[in-house]
Design a protein around this motif. Sequence first.
Motif, PDB file in Angstrom:
ATOM      1  N   GLY A 146     -10.666  11.175   9.704  1.00 19.57           N
ATOM      2  CA  GLY A 146      -9.908  12.132   8.898  1.00 19.57           C
ATOM      3  C   GLY A 146     -10.641  12.515   7.623  1.00 19.57           C
ATOM      4  N   LEU A 147     -11.283  11.558   6.994  1.00 20.98           N
ATOM      5  CA  LEU A 147     -12.063  11.849   5.790  1.00 20.98           C
ATOM      6  C   LEU A 147     -13.188  12.829   6.104  1.00 20.98           C
ATOM      7  CD1 LEU A 147     -12.262   8.311   4.159  1.00 20.98           C
ATOM      8  CD2 LEU A 147     -11.280  10.355   3.108  1.00 20.98           C
ATOM      9  N   ARG A 148     -13.885  12.595   7.184  1.00 19.90           N
ATOM     10  CA  ARG A 148     -15.007  13.462   7.544  1.00 19.90           C
ATOM     11  C   ARG A 148     -14.548  14.850   7.994  1.00 19.90           C
ATOM     12  NH1 ARG A 148     -16.301   8.437   7.529  1.00 19.90           N
ATOM     13  NH2 ARG A 148     -18.406   7.676   7.301  1.00 19.90           N
ATOM     14  N   GLN A 149     -13.374  14.919   8.583  1.00 19.61           N
ATOM     15  CA  GLN A 149     -12.855  16.218   9.023  1.00 19.61           C
ATOM     16  C   GLN A 149     -12.325  17.050   7.854  1.00 19.61           C
ATOM     17  OE1 GLN A 149      -9.934  15.078  11.947  1.00 19.61           O
ATOM     18  NE2 GLN A 149     -11.404  15.231  13.630  1.00 19.61           N
ATOM     19  N   ASN A 150     -11.804  16.399   6.837  1.00 15.95           N
ATOM     20  CA  ASN A 150     -11.123  17.104   5.756  1.00 15.95           C
ATOM     21  C   ASN A 150     -11.925  17.245   4.468  1.00 15.95           C
ATOM     22  OD1 ASN A 150      -8.528  17.624   7.049  1.00 15.95           O
ATOM     23  ND2 ASN A 150      -8.350  15.405   7.097  1.00 15.95           N
ATOM     24  N   PHE A 151     -13.082  16.570   4.375  1.00 19.70           N
ATOM     25  CA  PHE A 151     -13.870  16.597   3.148  1.00 19.70           C
ATOM     26  C   PHE A 151     -15.340  16.790   3.471  1.00 19.70           C
ATOM     27  CE2 PHE A 151     -10.102  14.087   2.401  1.00 19.70           C
ATOM     28  CZ  PHE A 151      -9.614  14.635   1.236  1.00 19.70           C
ATOM     29  N   MET A 161       0.829  -1.216   0.000  1.00 20.81           N
ATOM     30  CA  MET A 161       0.000   0.000   0.000  1.00 20.81           C
ATOM     31  C   MET A 161       0.861   1.263   0.000  1.00 20.81           C
ATOM     32  SD  MET A 161      -3.251  -0.565  -0.202  1.00 20.81           S
ATOM     33  CE  MET A 161      -3.892   0.990   0.354  1.00 20.81           C
ATOM     34  N   LYS A 162       1.985   1.237   0.710  1.00 20.10           N
ATOM     35  CA  LYS A 162       2.863   2.405   0.749  1.00 20.10           C
ATOM     36  C   LYS A 162       3.495   2.680  -0.611  1.00 20.10           C
ATOM     37  CE  LYS A 162       4.399   4.605   3.745  1.00 20.10           C
ATOM     38  NZ  LYS A 162       4.031   5.970   4.083  1.00 20.10           N
ATOM     39  N   ASN A 163       3.691   1.643  -1.414  1.00 18.30           N
ATOM     40  CA  ASN A 163       4.420   1.797  -2.670  1.00 18.30           C
ATOM     41  C   ASN A 163       3.546   1.762  -3.915  1.00 18.30           C
ATOM     42  OD1 ASN A 163       7.190   2.015  -1.684  1.00 18.30           O
ATOM     43  ND2 ASN A 163       6.796  -0.012  -0.852  1.00 18.30           N
ATOM     44  N   LEU A 164       2.260   1.517  -3.769  1.00 20.48           N
ATOM     45  CA  LEU A 164       1.367   1.532  -4.928  1.00 20.48           C
ATOM     46  C   LEU A 164       0.987   2.960  -5.275  1.00 20.48           C
ATOM     47  CD1 LEU A 164      -1.230  -1.341  -4.553  1.00 20.48           C
ATOM     48  CD2 LEU A 164       0.547  -1.110  -6.247  1.00 20.48           C
ATOM     49  N   ASP A 165       0.841   3.211  -6.548  1.00 19.77           N
ATOM     50  CA  ASP A 165       0.391   4.516  -7.000  1.00 19.77           C
ATOM     51  C   ASP A 165      -1.091   4.389  -7.352  1.00 19.77           C
ATOM     52  OD1 ASP A 165       0.394   7.139  -7.794  1.00 19.77           O
ATOM     53  OD2 ASP A 165       1.162   6.710  -9.799  1.00 19.77           O
ATOM     54  N   LEU A 166      -1.930   4.659  -6.369  1.00 20.57           N
ATOM     55  CA  LEU A 166      -3.368   4.524  -6.558  1.00 20.57           C
ATOM     56  C   LEU A 166      -3.968   5.890  -6.851  1.00 20.57           C
ATOM     57  CD1 LEU A 166      -4.052   2.092  -3.597  1.00 20.57           C
ATOM     58  CD2 LEU A 166      -4.032   1.530  -6.026  1.00 20.57           C
ATOM     59  N   ASP A 167      -3.876   6.309  -8.112  1.00 21.82           N
ATOM     60  CA  ASP A 167      -4.338   7.640  -8.491  1.00 21.82           C
ATOM     61  C   ASP A 167      -5.852   7.770  -8.521  1.00 21.82           C
ATOM     62  OD1 ASP A 167      -1.832   8.748  -8.723  1.00 21.82           O
ATOM     63  OD2 ASP A 167      -1.625   8.187 -10.830  1.00 21.82           O
ATOM     64  N   ASP A 168      -6.527   6.750  -8.986  1.00 24.08           N
ATOM     65  CA  ASP A 168      -7.973   6.833  -9.158  1.00 24.08           C
ATOM     66  C   ASP A 168      -8.664   5.707  -8.397  1.00 24.08           C
ATOM     67  OD1 ASP A 168      -7.898   9.031 -10.982  1.00 24.08           O
ATOM     68  OD2 ASP A 168      -7.175   7.630 -12.514  1.00 24.08           O
ATOM     69  N   PRO A 169      -9.865   5.964  -7.899  1.00 22.40           N
ATOM     70  CA  PRO A 169     -10.614   4.905  -7.213  1.00 22.40           C
ATOM     71  C   PRO A 169     -10.835   3.705  -8.128  1.00 22.40           C
ATOM     72  CG  PRO A 169     -11.656   7.033  -6.875  1.00 22.40           C
ATOM     73  CD  PRO A 169     -10.573   7.235  -7.904  1.00 22.40           C
ATOM     74  N   ASN A 170     -10.759   2.531  -7.559  1.00 23.74           N
ATOM     75  CA  ASN A 170     -11.016   1.309  -8.310  1.00 23.74           C
ATOM     76  C   ASN A 170     -11.706   0.309  -7.390  1.00 23.74           C
ATOM     77  OD1 ASN A 170      -9.016  -0.803  -7.214  1.00 23.74           O
ATOM     78  ND2 ASN A 170      -7.734   1.020  -7.512  1.00 23.74           N
ATOM     79  N   ARG A 216     -11.112   0.971   0.339  1.00 19.86           N
ATOM     80  CA  ARG A 216     -12.384   1.189  -0.346  1.00 19.86           C
ATOM     81  C   ARG A 216     -13.542   1.213   0.653  1.00 19.86           C
ATOM     82  NH1 ARG A 216      -9.851  -2.846  -2.546  1.00 19.86           N
ATOM     83  NH2 ARG A 216     -11.416  -4.341  -1.945  1.00 19.86           N
ATOM     84  N   THR A 217     -13.994   2.408   0.956  1.00 18.38           N
ATOM     85  CA  THR A 217     -15.206   2.599   1.749  1.00 18.38           C
ATOM     86  C   THR A 217     -16.047   3.639   1.002  1.00 18.38           C
ATOM     87  OG1 THR A 217     -14.280   4.398   3.093  1.00 18.38           O
ATOM     88  CG2 THR A 217     -13.990   2.142   3.924  1.00 18.38           C
ATOM     89  N   PRO A 218     -17.302   3.790   1.353  1.00 20.06           N
ATOM     90  CA  PRO A 218     -18.111   4.800   0.652  1.00 20.06           C
ATOM     91  C   PRO A 218     -17.492   6.198   0.699  1.00 20.06           C
ATOM     92  CG  PRO A 218     -19.552   3.332   1.862  1.00 20.06           C
ATOM     93  CD  PRO A 218     -18.141   2.965   2.240  1.00 20.06           C
ATOM     94  N   TRP A 219     -16.934   6.598   1.829  1.00 21.13           N
ATOM     95  CA  TRP A 219     -16.331   7.936   1.928  1.00 21.13           C
ATOM     96  C   TRP A 219     -15.047   8.026   1.118  1.00 21.13           C
ATOM     97  CZ3 TRP A 219     -17.120  12.774   4.012  1.00 21.13           C
ATOM     98  CH2 TRP A 219     -18.333  12.963   4.662  1.00 21.13           C
ATOM     99  N   SER A 220     -14.237   6.991   1.122  1.00 21.22           N
ATOM    100  CA  SER A 220     -12.959   7.069   0.400  1.00 21.22           C
ATOM    101  C   SER A 220     -13.155   7.093  -1.108  1.00 21.22           C
ATOM    102  CB  SER A 220     -12.044   5.905   0.782  1.00 21.22           C
ATOM    103  OG  SER A 220     -12.527   4.680   0.269  1.00 21.22           O
ATOM    104  N   MET A 221     -14.276   6.607  -1.587  1.00 24.47           N
ATOM    105  CA  MET A 221     -14.503   6.534  -3.027  1.00 24.47           C
ATOM    106  C   MET A 221     -15.375   7.671  -3.559  1.00 24.47           C
ATOM    107  SD  MET A 221     -14.641   2.441  -3.568  1.00 24.47           S
ATOM    108  CE  MET A 221     -14.401   2.560  -5.317  1.00 24.47           C
ATOM    109  N   LYS A 222     -15.626   8.692  -2.754  1.00 18.87           N
ATOM    110  CA  LYS A 222     -16.452   9.820  -3.195  1.00 18.87           C
ATOM    111  C   LYS A 222     -15.780  10.655  -4.283  1.00 18.87           C
ATOM    112  CE  LYS A 222     -19.289  10.569   0.853  1.00 18.87           C
ATOM    113  NZ  LYS A 222     -20.624  10.497   0.299  1.00 18.87           N
ATOM    114  N   SER A 223     -14.465  10.796  -4.208  1.00 21.03           N
ATOM    115  CA  SER A 223     -13.753  11.609  -5.192  1.00 21.03           C
ATOM    116  C   SER A 223     -12.301  11.152  -5.259  1.00 21.03           C
ATOM    117  CB  SER A 223     -13.803  13.094  -4.806  1.00 21.03           C
ATOM    118  OG  SER A 223     -13.008  13.342  -3.661  1.00 21.03           O
ATOM    119  N   VAL A 224     -11.584  11.690  -6.222  1.00 23.31           N
ATOM    120  CA  VAL A 224     -10.156  11.393  -6.335  1.00 23.31           C
ATOM    121  C   VAL A 224      -9.422  11.908  -5.099  1.00 23.31           C
ATOM    122  CG1 VAL A 224      -8.064  11.892  -7.667  1.00 23.31           C
ATOM    123  CG2 VAL A 224     -10.182  11.356  -8.859  1.00 23.31           C
TER     124      VAL A 224
END
Length: 125
Positions: free
Chosen positions: A107-112, A25-34, A40-48
């Motif tokens: 963190g997702l809820r605080q920042n988005f 996970m530290k070394n993968l380049d996960l640019d777009d949700p997949n 992968r949770t509903p909040w993490s997949m809301k946007s790039v």
Amino acid sequence: MEEQGALIFAHLMMGVSTLLPALIMKNLDLDDPNMWIGYRTPWSMKSVHTWRYANTKSADYLLWTALSVIAIQATTFFLLEPEISLMIAAGTLVVAIAAAMIKTEVGLRQNFDKEGNPKIDLDRF
């Protein structure tokens, strides 16, 4: 003696199976949700933005989880019975992964906002 070898193997497998996903996970380049890999949770997949934030943070938390579990394994293996040491390590793993997920979701809820738009400048992530 055969049981002792099985317990050592179980400890090694727990350590490797905890550390390997963290390093991936530290070394993968996960640019777009997949739908296949990443946090992968509903909040993490809301946007790039939420996707990148969640994967960066969760990878950091997962790495700390792996290192904590391995440290606890190494310490308790020599101080306690191997079976008890394995149960303590497994319990630590479950609690630490739950804490990592909670911290990431908070963190997702605080920042988005609810649409996945950043509330702050995200250049720091």
